[in-house]
Every structure is written in structure tokens, then in C-alpha cells.
Design an enzyme around this catalytic site. Structure first.
Site, PDB file in Angstrom:
ATOM      1  N   THR A 290       6.889   9.859  -1.843  1.00 40.04           N
ATOM      2  CA  THR A 290       6.750   8.538  -1.124  1.00 40.04           C
ATOM      3  C   THR A 290       7.136   7.531  -2.159  1.00 40.04           C
ATOM      4  OG1 THR A 290       4.747   8.974   0.291  1.00 40.04           O
ATOM      5  CG2 THR A 290       5.113   6.685  -0.114  1.00 40.04           C
ATOM      6  N   GLN A 320       6.819   8.825   5.974  1.00 39.47           N
ATOM      7  CA  GLN A 320       6.680   7.624   4.643  1.00 39.47           C
ATOM      8  C   GLN A 320       8.272   7.506   4.346  1.00 39.47           C
ATOM      9  OE1 GLN A 320       4.661  10.564   5.097  1.00 39.47           O
ATOM     10  NE2 GLN A 320       2.858  10.171   4.051  1.00 39.47           N
ATOM     11  N   GLN A 342       6.872   3.481   8.574  1.00 40.85           N
ATOM     12  CA  GLN A 342       5.448   3.698   7.915  1.00 40.85           C
ATOM     13  C   GLN A 342       6.097   3.594   6.558  1.00 40.85           C
ATOM     14  OE1 GLN A 342       3.869   7.716   8.633  1.00 40.85           O
ATOM     15  NE2 GLN A 342       2.437   7.624   6.744  1.00 40.85           N
ATOM     16  N   ASP A 343       4.876   2.872   5.846  1.00 42.99           N
ATOM     17  CA  ASP A 343       4.977   2.690   4.196  1.00 42.99           C
ATOM     18  C   ASP A 343       6.253   1.563   4.015  1.00 42.99           C
ATOM     19  OD1 ASP A 343       2.729   4.073   4.319  1.00 42.99           O
ATOM     20  OD2 ASP A 343       3.724   5.763   3.001  1.00 42.99           O
ATOM     21  N   ASP A 364       0.544   1.640   7.919  1.00 40.99           N
ATOM     22  CA  ASP A 364       0.032   1.372   6.611  1.00 40.99           C
ATOM     23  C   ASP A 364       1.355   0.781   5.828  1.00 40.99           C
ATOM     24  OD1 ASP A 364      -2.218   2.772   6.895  1.00 40.99           O
ATOM     25  OD2 ASP A 364      -1.138   4.733   6.045  1.00 40.99           O
ATOM     26  N   ARG A 434      -6.989  -0.511   6.804  1.00 34.48           N
ATOM     27  CA  ARG A 434      -8.006   0.857   6.701  1.00 34.48           C
ATOM     28  C   ARG A 434      -7.830   1.343   5.302  1.00 34.48           C
ATOM     29  NH1 ARG A 434      -4.759   6.534   8.754  1.00 34.48           N
ATOM     30  NH2 ARG A 434      -2.902   6.144   7.716  1.00 34.48           N
ATOM     31  N   TRP A 436      -7.364   3.101   2.088  1.00 33.06           N
ATOM     32  CA  TRP A 436      -6.622   4.159   1.634  1.00 33.06           C
ATOM     33  C   TRP A 436      -7.321   5.064   0.530  1.00 33.06           C
ATOM     34  CZ3 TRP A 436      -1.678   3.897  -1.885  1.00 33.06           C
ATOM     35  CH2 TRP A 436      -1.247   4.962  -2.115  1.00 33.06           C
TER      36      TRP A 436
END
Length: 529
Positions: A290, A320, A342-343, A364, A434, A436
Site C-alpha cells: 500500500t 488498495q 480503495q485507499d 477507506d 471505521r 483502523w
């Protein structure tokens, strides 16, 4: 193949014991204040702390903090030497994802050596003599050392479980992270904000020192962004001397850009969102960590970007895939767009500010562990893969003393066009965030939330993880998705907070923006408005 790292570890451990012994000899009754047991009770890891400080002696909170930072620095250097010794002979023989994970650790621990060295230099000053801004600097740097080691550990989790050196290094890094946590706790207890000199007036305003142009047609100074960055001066550490500005003309730039830590006070200006575009498609599915998947990565202190779109086009199916990874202290993005799934935006560490930006993504898609404020930004959740849901944030604060978190002020949270027109068999659940990490902290203030926000507001990570230790809050938001009457009832969810509490998460207080944002030329509002 593993004998060399094991010998290095034995030598490092012997050196570590010697350092502790010599420093213990240094302290005398003239420093007396508290016992090591009393001091260590201020930290999250009192048992580890007691092994670091002199036993059966009295020591004041300042000397204990100095000692702890020095030992954290020594440990970071030793682990870095161990990783260097391992990668040199066999790094290229490793699987791609494993090599990248160790390279991430190599980079992150190198950053820690620099951050801890700076912290050690500041804390050599006489007790109670740090200005408020200097104390915030040290607190920020020590917070970042914990984040860096956690990022290293997160990357090592994807390595094969039978890799012996990973099994050796992981517990060392975990202990090193706990040592940094002890250092941060002792620093905050001793050099608490306001204990030194009063606030100072911002002494520097926006100035351009030099300007270069990137144009692929050859009419500028450079044809690529990376060449322009390479031509920037190294280690310009004086903000008041002005920014080195790189003007990137309209166009699509298929470049992976990395602004290193020695490229300080660099400014990049484009021709506008969707006109100047920097794009890539690295992702976790194809073997990138990531951390390494970012199209655009920045570590140089004082970086500023304006009027640029940053993309990662890997898509939702590649998991990711970071568009921008920002680990630059005192950095700002103005009128930029971040596009991914994502990310998308990795607000990794240190102090950051985003003004009038667009952020698109799915799971996220705003994450990391910086102290960061988003002001007047547009947050656009997209359609994820079937069966997935959209948590907008995944904040990564892992230590109760870290000065990190995500603050949204006067932002607009509404569905991206694909989500707005989505008519699948089941609705896409969208949440504000949320947890992490254990002390995840996110606040939404004075923002508009459209009706697609789930009434719960917030989502779990796994079971009851972090629900009692996180800090989530809302303040005077509006729109159909802002109703807090059916929000989660976790111990860590604070609901609608007071204006006094909300003011802690403003630009002036949370990231001390009044002291550095005037340098950048980026407009901002310091308080609630």
C-alpha cells in the site's frame, strides 16, 4: 543466509545494553525528582519503561524523556542496520511484495532516525524552555515515529509467514515502537504545551524564490515532472527564503512521482483540476505494498500543490491503490482532486491541510495517521465491488498520546455520479469512517451530509475492536445524513460535541496552522465559522 543478520542483532543488542549502563552512570542525585517507577506510570508501557530508566535512583521527568528519546534513536539505528545488512546480499532474491515491504521498513526507519535526532536536539534545551511551536514539533515528530514503525509492521504482515528474518525483525520493531511510545508520553508529561515561552507571531509570508516550467513539448525548462524535482535545490530548510515553484502545464502525465525528504519547500502548480493530471495504476493486487502503490508520494517538508488532479486508475478490483501518499510535515493541497477507489488518499503522518479539494473513492479512501484538516472539500464516495460498503475514513491513531486525527470542516459529503445513479439489487452502505487502529480519531464539523450516509454514521472494523478507545464526534453538521439520533452508541463515539471541544480540531489549534500556512499562500480559516 541468515547468519549475518543474526550476528548484527547480537552486536546491536550488546551495544544497546552498554548504552543503558553508561547512561545510568551519568545520572546523579542532582537530577532527583521522582523514582523511575513513578515516572513510568505516566506511560502506556510502564514495564518496558522501567527497563529503560535507571533503577533505584531518582530522575526528573526531563532527563527521563531525554534518555528515552536517545534510546529510541539508538534502537531505530540498530534495526535499520539490521535491515540494511539483510537486504544488501539477498534483497533482489525475495518475492516482489516481500522486497517492497522491507524497502518500506528501510525507508521508514531511516525517517525515524532523522525525526528522533531532531527531537533529541530540541530536548537538549533547558527544562521548560521550548516555545509552544517547538513543543508541537517534537510531539508531532515522536507521534510520526510510532506511525512509521506501525506502517513497517503493516507491510511485513503481507510477507510469507515462513520468512525467518521477518519473524526476527517484527518483534524488534514492535519493541522499538513501544519505546517511541514511552518517549512521547514522557515528553508530553514534561514539555507540555504552554510550559515554555509564549506563542510567537508568524514571521514569514508567502514568497516564490524560483520558478520552473514543465511542458512535454519542450518549450519549458523540463519535459517531465521528475526531472523538474531532481533540479530543485536540496535541503532548503528556510521557509522565509521562498518556495521553489514547479508549474506543470495542462496535460496527462504518466509518471510515478516521489518528492524526497531533502526536497523541502517545493510548490507544484497546475492549470486546474482535470487539466493537469498525474496518473498511475500501481496496486496491492499486482504486488505493490500500500505504501509503495502511490502515484504521487511526498516526504519533503513544506510541500504545496495547487490545481492538479492525482489519479490511481487501478480500479476497485485491484484493492488498495493509492493516488497520493503524503508524509510531508507542514504540507498543503489547494484546489486539487484525488481520484481512486480503495485507499485513494493516504494522509500518512505529520501535519497536513487540504482546502477546496475533491476526494473520490470507495473503501477507506481517506486514511492514515497524520494530524490533518480538510476545509471546504468535496468528499465523493463511489460504487464499490458487489457486496462491499464504503467507509469514508480509516484513521490510524495507535497511541493515546499521538496528536493525530482527521478533521473535516465545512466539507460536503455527497455521492459521486456513479453512486448517485446506482440502482443495484442492494444499496451501497456508506459510513463516515471505521477504526483502523485502536485510538482512531475523526471529527466532522459544520459539514453537509447527503441522505446516503447510513443512519449509524460509523462502522466497526472487526467485532468490538477500538470501540471504547476511539474518538469519533460531530459538530453542527447539516443535511439529511447529519441526523445523530440513530448513531452508534459505542463508548468512544461522543456524538454532538460542544463548540469548545470542536475548536480543538480547527486549523489554528489542531495543526497550528497560523504559524505555517501563511508561508504557503493557501487560504484558510483558523477557527469555527
Amino acid at each position: 543466509m541468515l547468519n549475518k543478520p543474526n550476528r548484527s542483532f547480537a552486536m546491536a543488542f550488546t551495544h544497546y545494553i552498554l548504552v543503558i549502563f553508561l547512561i545510568q552512570l551519568f545520572f546523579s542525585a542532582s537530577h532527583a525528582s521522582l523514582s523511575s517507577d513513578e515516572i513510568c506510570n505516566f506511560t502506556p508501557y510502564p514495564n518496558l519503561c522501567k527497563t529503560l530508566l535507571p533503577q533505584n535512583n531518582s530522575i526528573d521527568i526531563y532527563d527521563s524523556g531525554r534518555l528515552s528519546i536517545q534510546l529510541s534513536l539508538s534502537t531505530a539505528s540498530q534495526i535499520l542496520d539490521l535491515i540494511n545488512g539483510f537486504l544488501k546480499p539477498i534483497g533482489l532474491l525475495l518475492p516482489k511484495i516481500t522486497m517492497f515491504a522491507f524497502q518500506d521498513c528501510q525507508f521508514l526507519l531511516g525517517q525515524n532516525v532523522d525525526l528522533l535526532s531532531d527531537a533529541a536536539a530540541f530536548t537538549k534545551k533547558p527544562n521548560n524552555s521550548l516555545e509552544n511551536t517547538e513543543a508541537d514539533d517534537v510531539e508531532t515528530w515522536l507521534s510520526a515515529t510510532i506511525t512509521n514503525k506501525q506502517s513497517c509492521l503493516d507491510g511485513l504482515l503481507v510477507t510469507p509467514s515462513n520468512l525467518q528474518v521477518a519473524n526476527l525483525i517484527t518483534p524488534l520493531i514492535s519493541k522499538g515502537s513501544m519505546m517511541c511510545s514511552v518517549s512521547l508520553a514522557l515528553f508530553k508529561k514534561g514539555w507540555n504545551p504552554g510550559s515554555g515561552l509564549g506563542n510567537v507571531v508568524s514571521w514569514s509570508m508567502f514568497k516564490i524564490r524560483q520558478k520552473v516550467v514543465v511542458n512535454p513539448d519542450g518549450t519549458g525548462n523540463y519535459t517531465t515532472i521528475n526531472d523538474a524535482i531532481a533540479g530543485a535545490p536540496n535541503n532548503n530548510s528556510l521557509a522565509w527564503e521562498g518556495y521553489y515553484q514547479i508549474y506543470v502545464v495542462a496535460g496527462v502525465y504518466h509518471e510515478y512521482v516521489n518528492i524526497a525528504s531533502n526536497k523541502k519547500y517545493l510548490m507544484m502548480v497546475g492549470d486546474g483540476i482535470n487539466k493537469t493530471i498525474i496518473t498511475g495504476n500501481r496496486n496491492m493486487h499486482d504486488g505493490w505494498t500500500t505504501f509503495k502503490s502511490a502515484t504521487f508520494a511526498v516526504d519533503g517538508r513544506g510541500f504545496v500543490a495547487m490545481k492538479i488532479t492525482f489519479k490511481n486508475t487501478a480500479g476497485a478490483a485491484k484493492f488498495q491503490a493509492v493516488a497520493v501518499r503524503n508524509s510531508a510535515d507542514l504540507s498543503a493541497f489547494y484546489s486539487c482532486s484525488f481520484e481512486g477507489y480503495q485507499d485513494t488518499l493516504y494522509t500518512h503522518s505529520l501535519r497536513q491541510f487540504y482546502k477546496k479539494c475533491n476526494i473520490y473513492g470507495t473503501i477507506d479512501f481517506i486514511f492514515g495517521n497524520a494530524a490533518v484538516v480538510f476545509q471546504n472539500c468535496n468528499i465523493y464516495p463511489r460504487v464499490p465491488l458487489p457486496g462491499q460498503f464504503n467507509p469514508i475514513t480509516a484513521q490510524g491513531r495507535s497511541d493515546i498520546n499521538q496528536n493525530t486525527g482527521i478533521s473535516f470542516q465545512k466539507c460536503t459529503i455527497s455521492p459521486a455520479p456513479d453512486l448517485a445513479s446506482y440502482n443495484g439489487s442492494s444499496p451501497v452502505r456508506t459510513y463516515l469512517g471505521r477504526p483502523w487502529k485502536e485510538y482512531s480519531r475523526t471529527v466532522y464539523m459544520q459539514s453537509f451530509m447527503d441522505s446516503f450516509i447510513h443512519p449509524d454514521g460509523w462502522s466497526i472494523w472487526a467485532g468490538d475492536f477500538a470501540l471504547s478507545k476511539l474518538y469519533y464526534a460531530e459538530f453542527k453538521n447539516k443535511g439529511p445524513g447529519s441526523d445523530t439520533s440513530n448513531r452508534v452508541t459505542w463508548p468512544g463515539y461522543h456524538g454532538e460535541i460542544s463548540s469548545n471541544k470542536a475548536s480543538r480540531f480547527t486549523v489554528s489549534n489542531f495543526i497550528l496552522g497560523d504559524f505555517w500556512l501563511p508561508w504557503t499562500g493557501v487560504p484558510y480559516t483558523g477557527g469555527l465559522y
